[in-house]
Design a protein around this motif. Structure first.
Motif, PDB file in Angstrom:
ATOM      1  N   ALA A 171      44.772 -18.951 -42.931  1.00 20.85           N
ATOM      2  CA  ALA A 171      43.767 -18.083 -43.538  1.00 20.85           C
ATOM      3  C   ALA A 171      42.465 -18.814 -43.858  1.00 20.85           C
ATOM      4  N   ARG A 172      42.258 -19.996 -43.288  1.00 26.15           N
ATOM      5  CA  ARG A 172      41.005 -20.727 -43.543  1.00 26.15           C
ATOM      6  C   ARG A 172      39.788 -19.852 -43.248  1.00 26.15           C
ATOM      7  N   ARG A 173      38.665 -20.178 -43.873  1.00 32.29           N
ATOM      8  CA  ARG A 173      37.461 -19.359 -43.738  1.00 32.29           C
ATOM      9  C   ARG A 173      36.878 -19.399 -42.334  1.00 32.29           C
ATOM     10  N   ASP A 174      36.996 -20.520 -41.635  1.00 26.73           N
ATOM     11  CA  ASP A 174      36.466 -20.568 -40.277  1.00 26.73           C
ATOM     12  C   ASP A 174      37.344 -19.723 -39.357  1.00 26.73           C
TER      13      ASP A 174
ATOM     14  N   ALA B 288      38.742 -12.788 -31.375  1.00 25.64           N
ATOM     15  CA  ALA B 288      38.119 -11.588 -30.811  1.00 25.64           C
ATOM     16  C   ALA B 288      39.141 -10.602 -30.262  1.00 25.64           C
ATOM     17  N   VAL B 289      40.318 -11.074 -29.874  1.00 23.78           N
ATOM     18  CA  VAL B 289      41.317 -10.153 -29.320  1.00 23.78           C
ATOM     19  C   VAL B 289      41.761  -9.114 -30.346  1.00 23.78           C
TER      20      VAL B 289
ATOM     21  N   LEU C 215      40.076 -11.279 -42.475  1.00 18.62           N
ATOM     22  CA  LEU C 215      39.492 -10.642 -41.292  1.00 18.62           C
ATOM     23  C   LEU C 215      38.025 -10.293 -41.513  1.00 18.62           C
ATOM     24  N   LEU C 216      37.693  -9.882 -42.742  1.00 19.49           N
ATOM     25  CA  LEU C 216      36.291  -9.598 -43.036  1.00 19.49           C
ATOM     26  C   LEU C 216      35.445 -10.870 -42.955  1.00 19.49           C
ATOM     27  N   VAL C 217      35.965 -11.964 -43.492  1.00 18.31           N
ATOM     28  CA  VAL C 217      35.250 -13.243 -43.426  1.00 18.31           C
ATOM     29  C   VAL C 217      35.084 -13.694 -41.981  1.00 18.31           C
ATOM     30  N   TRP C 218      36.098 -13.411 -41.153  1.00 17.30           N
ATOM     31  CA  TRP C 218      36.018 -13.774 -39.731  1.00 17.30           C
ATOM     32  C   TRP C 218      35.158 -12.801 -38.925  1.00 17.30           C
TER      33      TRP C 218
END
Length: 317
Positions: A108-111, A117-118, A136-139
């Motif tokens: 769950a890291r921020r990067d 993209a899949v 997912l929002l952060v990504w």
């Protein structure tokens, strides 16, 4: 056409078993008909309803028409491997679903993970908790998702182990093991001893979820927690120290029945806490170190917690 299941070390522990075991029933009637679900794993065998394939298998050669990403991921390399395999299958024309999916710890890291993209191709995109939704929002995943909170909590109970327990009130205990956890509870000894004081004299029922030989084994963690903070308490089901007995006898359904038998549950785990909410057992969630499992459950169900439930954060300062 066959269905491929992608999960992190599937069936490694009770949490994974609770999330995955009923997938053959849940996905019945899809591609592949009654054929076993293909399970990407390095394990040599799979449970009934599943068939082992290599984690780097060729989706085209396997005739994959449907891919399902599921379960709780803790490790970033495992997540990226699963996303890459999903992307290869989608590029070859397979449909893609995300069910009961969660990320925590390193996953769950921020990067953003490679291949994230899949997830835009997933129909549906169902998440296990709001912590994963935030990731997912952060990504910057734009695909609309739905939170289906801890669906494994709703599975049926199995009372097979209840005859091994005494009558009266029991204290359920599920504490992750390891030196970091022990240091965290040791630093809060006075606070936690006060929390445990009303349960003085109750027999203690350990509720282990982790792999038996794992570094964070929560049977060993619960026993150490008990010895440090509630010395002299009776520890029930000593058979759990036998790894073979635990593997054979402890199932998610039996765990749910054990949780339901408790007067109070104290845990920093997620699945026992989710079972407690489902069974209306007061749950005391502990935040020890950086692990957020209990945090995620108690905040997710904040409006429906059983009376007497509380989340204990590390005191400020």
């Amino acid at each position: 056409m066959r269905t491929l299941i992608l999960a992190e070390r599937p069936f490694r522990d009770l949490r994974s078993r609770a999330l995955l075991a009923d997938l053959p029933r849940l996905l019945a009637g899809g591609l592949g008909g009654d054929a076993p679900l293909l399970l990407a794993t390095s394990a040599p065998v799979a449970p009934p309803g599943f068939e082992v394939v290599a984690p780097d298998a060729n989706p085209v050669a396997l005739g994959i028409g449907r891919v399902v990403l599921t379960g709780a991921f803790q490790e970033r390399p495992a997540l990226e491997q699963a996303l890459a395999l999903a992307a290869r299958a989608v590029a070859a024309g397979a449909s893609f679903e995300v069910l009961r999916f969660g990320v925590e710890r390193g996953a769950a890291r921020r990067d953003p993970p490679a291949g994230v993209a899949v997830l835009e191709a997933a129909r549906p995109l169902d998440l296990r908790d709001h912590h994963t939704a935030n990731a997912l929002l952060v990504w910057r995943v734009a695909r609309m998702f739905r939170i289906d909170p801890y669906p494994e909590r709703l599975g049926p109970p199995d009372p097979a182990l209840l005859p091994l327990l005494p009558g009266g009130k029991l204290l359920g205990l599920s504490i992750l093991g390891g030196p970091r956890m022990r240091a965290a509870w040791t630093a809060r000894r006075e606070e936690l001893c006060a929390v445990l004081a009303p349960m003085q004299g109750w027999p203690v029922l350990p509720l282990p979820m982790e792999p038996v030989e794992g570094a964070m084994d929560d049977f060993a963690g619960s026993r150490a927690f008990l010895e440090d903070l509630l010395p002299g308490a009776t520890l029930l089901l000593p058979e759990l120290s036998d790894s073979a007995w635990r593997r054979r006898q402890m199932t998610p359904a039996r765990m749910k029945s054990l949780v339901a038998r408790c007067g109070v549950l104290i845990t920093n785990q997620d699945l026992p806490a989710a079972y407690a909410v489902a069974c209306r057992v007061p749950v005391i969630g502990l935040v020890l170190g950086t692990d957020r499992r209990a945090v995620n459950v108690l905040t997710q169900f904040a409006n429906e917690l059983p009376p007497g439930s509380v989340l204990l954060h590390k005191p400020a300062g």
